[in-house]
Scaffold this motif. Structure first.
Motif, PDB file in Angstrom:
ATOM      1  N   VAL A   1       0.848  -1.190   0.000  1.00 18.60           N
ATOM      2  CA  VAL A   1       0.000   0.000   0.000  1.00 18.60           C
ATOM      3  C   VAL A   1       0.883   1.239   0.000  1.00 18.60           C
ATOM      4  N   LEU A   2       0.524   2.215  -0.830  1.00 15.82           N
ATOM      5  CA  LEU A   2       1.255   3.477  -0.792  1.00 15.82           C
ATOM      6  C   LEU A   2       0.274   4.637  -0.831  1.00 15.82           C
ATOM      7  N   SER A   3       0.520   5.627   0.005  1.00 17.24           N
ATOM      8  CA  SER A   3      -0.262   6.847  -0.142  1.00 17.24           C
ATOM      9  C   SER A   3       0.557   8.061   0.281  1.00 17.24           C
ATOM     10  N   GLY A   4       0.182   9.197  -0.253  1.00 19.30           N
ATOM     11  CA  GLY A   4       0.923  10.415   0.042  1.00 19.30           C
ATOM     12  C   GLY A   4      -0.018  11.525   0.429  1.00 19.30           C
TER      13      GLY A   4
ATOM     14  N   HIS B   1      -2.038  -2.467   9.658  1.00 19.07           N
ATOM     15  CA  HIS B   1      -2.077  -3.807  10.259  1.00 19.07           C
ATOM     16  C   HIS B   1      -2.370  -4.876   9.223  1.00 19.07           C
ATOM     17  N   GLU B   2      -2.826  -4.466   8.057  1.00 17.91           N
ATOM     18  CA  GLU B   2      -3.262  -5.442   7.058  1.00 17.91           C
ATOM     19  C   GLU B   2      -2.235  -5.676   5.949  1.00 17.91           C
ATOM     20  N   TYR B   3      -1.456  -4.660   5.645  1.00 19.07           N
ATOM     21  CA  TYR B   3      -0.492  -4.759   4.540  1.00 19.07           C
ATOM     22  C   TYR B   3       0.794  -4.021   4.911  1.00 19.07           C
ATOM     23  N   PRO B   4       1.880  -4.342   4.188  1.00 19.86           N
ATOM     24  CA  PRO B   4       3.038  -3.449   4.294  1.00 19.86           C
ATOM     25  C   PRO B   4       2.633  -2.097   3.689  1.00 19.86           C
ATOM     26  N   CYS B   5       2.862  -1.036   4.428  1.00 16.73           N
ATOM     27  CA  CYS B   5       2.409   0.288   3.979  1.00 16.73           C
ATOM     28  C   CYS B   5       3.555   1.273   3.883  1.00 16.73           C
ATOM     29  N   LEU B   6       3.458   2.137   2.886  1.00 15.65           N
ATOM     30  CA  LEU B   6       4.381   3.261   2.757  1.00 15.65           C
ATOM     31  C   LEU B   6       3.538   4.530   2.738  1.00 15.65           C
TER      32      LEU B   6
ATOM     33  N   ALA C   1       6.714   1.427  13.416  1.00 15.70           N
ATOM     34  CA  ALA C   1       7.185   0.045  13.465  1.00 15.70           C
ATOM     35  C   ALA C   1       6.402  -0.807  12.476  1.00 15.70           C
ATOM     36  N   GLN C   2       5.269  -0.301  12.035  1.00 15.68           N
ATOM     37  CA  GLN C   2       4.438  -1.055  11.091  1.00 15.68           C
ATOM     38  C   GLN C   2       4.572  -0.508   9.676  1.00 15.68           C
ATOM     39  N   ALA C   3       4.573   0.812   9.554  1.00 20.05           N
ATOM     40  CA  ALA C   3       4.549   1.435   8.236  1.00 20.05           C
ATOM     41  C   ALA C   3       5.839   2.223   8.018  1.00 20.05           C
ATOM     42  N   THR C   4       6.176   2.418   6.761  1.00 23.72           N
ATOM     43  CA  THR C   4       7.344   3.220   6.414  1.00 23.72           C
ATOM     44  C   THR C   4       6.894   4.649   6.140  1.00 23.72           C
ATOM     45  N   LEU C   5       7.433   5.594   6.889  1.00 27.69           N
ATOM     46  CA  LEU C   5       7.070   7.007   6.714  1.00 27.69           C
ATOM     47  C   LEU C   5       8.268   7.734   6.126  1.00 27.69           C
ATOM     48  N   PHE C   6       8.037   8.453   5.039  1.00 26.70           N
ATOM     49  CA  PHE C   6       9.187   9.119   4.419  1.00 26.70           C
ATOM     50  C   PHE C   6       8.769  10.390   3.697  1.00 26.70           C
ATOM     51  N   ILE C   7       9.796  11.083   3.198  1.00 26.58           N
ATOM     52  CA  ILE C   7       9.584  12.353   2.510  1.00 26.58           C
ATOM     53  C   ILE C   7       9.964  12.191   1.039  1.00 26.58           C
ATOM     54  N   GLN C   8       9.047  12.549   0.182  1.00 27.91           N
ATOM     55  CA  GLN C   8       9.253  12.355  -1.254  1.00 27.91           C
ATOM     56  C   GLN C   8      10.601  12.875  -1.750  1.00 27.91           C
TER      57      GLN C   8
END
Ligand code: TRP
Ligand code: SF4
Length: 400
Positions: A6-9, A33-38, A76-83
């Motif tokens: 999953v990816l969203s911005g 909790h359901e998918y690897p998320c970014l 710890a669950q999702a990857t949070l980053f800056i474009q």
């Protein structure tokens, strides 16, 4: 071949409000909790309309990440980053710009809309026209197959699917593609090869989409297959070239029913918001000053909840008992409006308490947020680099 992802911005717009929480963030918290998320801060996207005043973007980005964390997005669950910290987005955007028909961009529905709506800004720029393409690069570079977005963004995801298809078709057809694909089928072993061929025929002759799904599952199971062969078999299945970029699917986020202080949809541009971490005094004051049913001029006048924005907040924050109390009390002038507002204030405070607590942790120690972002940037960059390696190779630009 590629894992679910999953990816969203979100554009950095400064502090987020309860509309963002109920409309978007609650959904992110569930998805993590359901998918690897970014999840990323779309700071370059902010530049498409704010190129004349980019100074505040960095600060807004940091504030926004604190709001995400406060809302319960868990690093710890999702990857949070800056474009902008993953410059590979720009490289993919550039390469795809070469093969993106201008007409496709001009036809994106938000393009003309936004130009008219934001008429005080000069948006006749290259960057603004290319904004959906930048969004496509954001998605495709992570091979994300699920993109949670609001309704207004659906055409952009559709545009992304078309581009991925065009890209795969154009660059996935290496010389001798058919022969290489046949070789790869053999490597599946005779039983699986027969099943693959059968499913492929079923799809190509009858458009049987269940057959495609089963074939995908089959390919995902197979262990000893090279990356390139996998890409070939995925593409060969549907009759295109190698599947280098993955076509994403939009996960439609239902429009938030979060009403603002005046009963209109909560939005910064209407000035009717309660921020995610609004302090207690200011929150109380905002709700106490909310307009109510205009018929209730005096305390003794009866009112009608259906004409009152406070009632809409009761829909979000109150249980049945409380709502029955409001309806009865309002229509009989048995309760006053300030009394009626109290449970709403308490409901919001209760919702915000854990958010405030989590945010405090990060406000007290800004290095925590820095580390979370640095960590996320690095994880994202690794994934993006993998895709770019395949993209360059497919285009014959790998100079190895
Ligand atoms: N365009 C989105 C918006 O304005 C933000 C965004 C940028 C985005 N890139 C994305 C959303 C990729 C989902 C996936 O809301
Ligand atoms: Fe609105 Fe409640 Fe006052 Fe009725 S009593 S007008 S619902 S605030």
């Amino acid at each position: 071949m590629y894992a679910e992802r999953v990816l969203s911005g979100m554009r950095p717009t400064g502090s987020l409000h309860l509309g963002h929480y109920h409309g978007v963030l609650k959904n992110w918290v569930k998805l993590q909790h359901e998918y690897p998320c970014l999840f990323f801060v779309a700071d370059w996207h902010a530049l498409t309309t704010q190129y004349d005043d980019p100074r505040g973007i960095e600060r807004a980005a940091r504030e926004m990440v604190i709001d995400w964390l406060a809302a319960g997005v868990d690093p710890a669950q999702a990857t949070l980053f800056i474009q902008s910290q993953v410059p590979e987005h720009a490289e993919l955007h550039l390469l795809m710009s070469m093969m993106t028909p201008l007409g496709w961009l001009e036809r994106v529905p938000t393009y003309k809309d936004q130009i008219e709506k934001l008429s005080t800004k000069d948006l006749m720029t290259y960057g603004f026209l290319g904004y959906p393409l930048l969004m496509s690069a954001d998605i495709l570079i992570y091979r994300a197959d699920k993109v949670p977005v609001g309704e207004d963004q659906i055409p952009h995801v559709e545009f992304t699917r078309e581009l991925a298809r065009r890209f795969n078709h154009m660059y996935g057809r290496e010389p001798g593609f058919e022969e290489k694909a046949r070789e790869a089928v053999k490597k599946l072993g005779s039983k699986k090869a027969r099943l693959y061929d059968e499913l492929r025929t079923r799809f190509q002759e009858r458009g049987d989409s269940e057959a495609v799904e089963r074939a995908h599952a089959l390919l995902e199971e197979v262990q000893n297959l090279s990356h390139a062969d996998r890409e070939r078999l995925f593409g060969y299945l549907e009759g295109g070239g190698k599947m280098i970029l993955v076509e994403p699917e939009a996960l439609l986020t239902k429009a938030s029913r979060m009403p603002g202080l005046d009963g209109q949809k909560m939005s910064k541009s209407y000035g009717n918001t309660i921020t995610l971490r609004e302090d207690e005094a200011s929150l109380t004051q905002k709700v106490r000053r909310m307009p109510t049913d205009p018929a209730r001029v005096r305390r003794t006048d009866v009112g009608e909840p259906a004409r009152c924005p406070v009632w809409q907040l009761h829909q979000v924050y109150s249980d049945d008992t409380c709502r029955a109390w409001v309806e009865q009390g309002c229509r009989s002038a048995g309760i006053g409006c300030l009394e009626c507002k109290q449970p709403v204030i308490e409901g919001i405070l209760k919702e915000q308490a854990p958010m405030r607590e989590r945010a405090q942790l990060y406000l007290d120690d800004p290095t925590l947020v820095r580390n979370i972002i640095a960590d996320g940037n690095e994880r994202a960059r690794k994934l993006a680099q993998e895709t770019m390696r395949d993209v360059r190779e497919a285009m014959g630009l790998d100079y190895s």
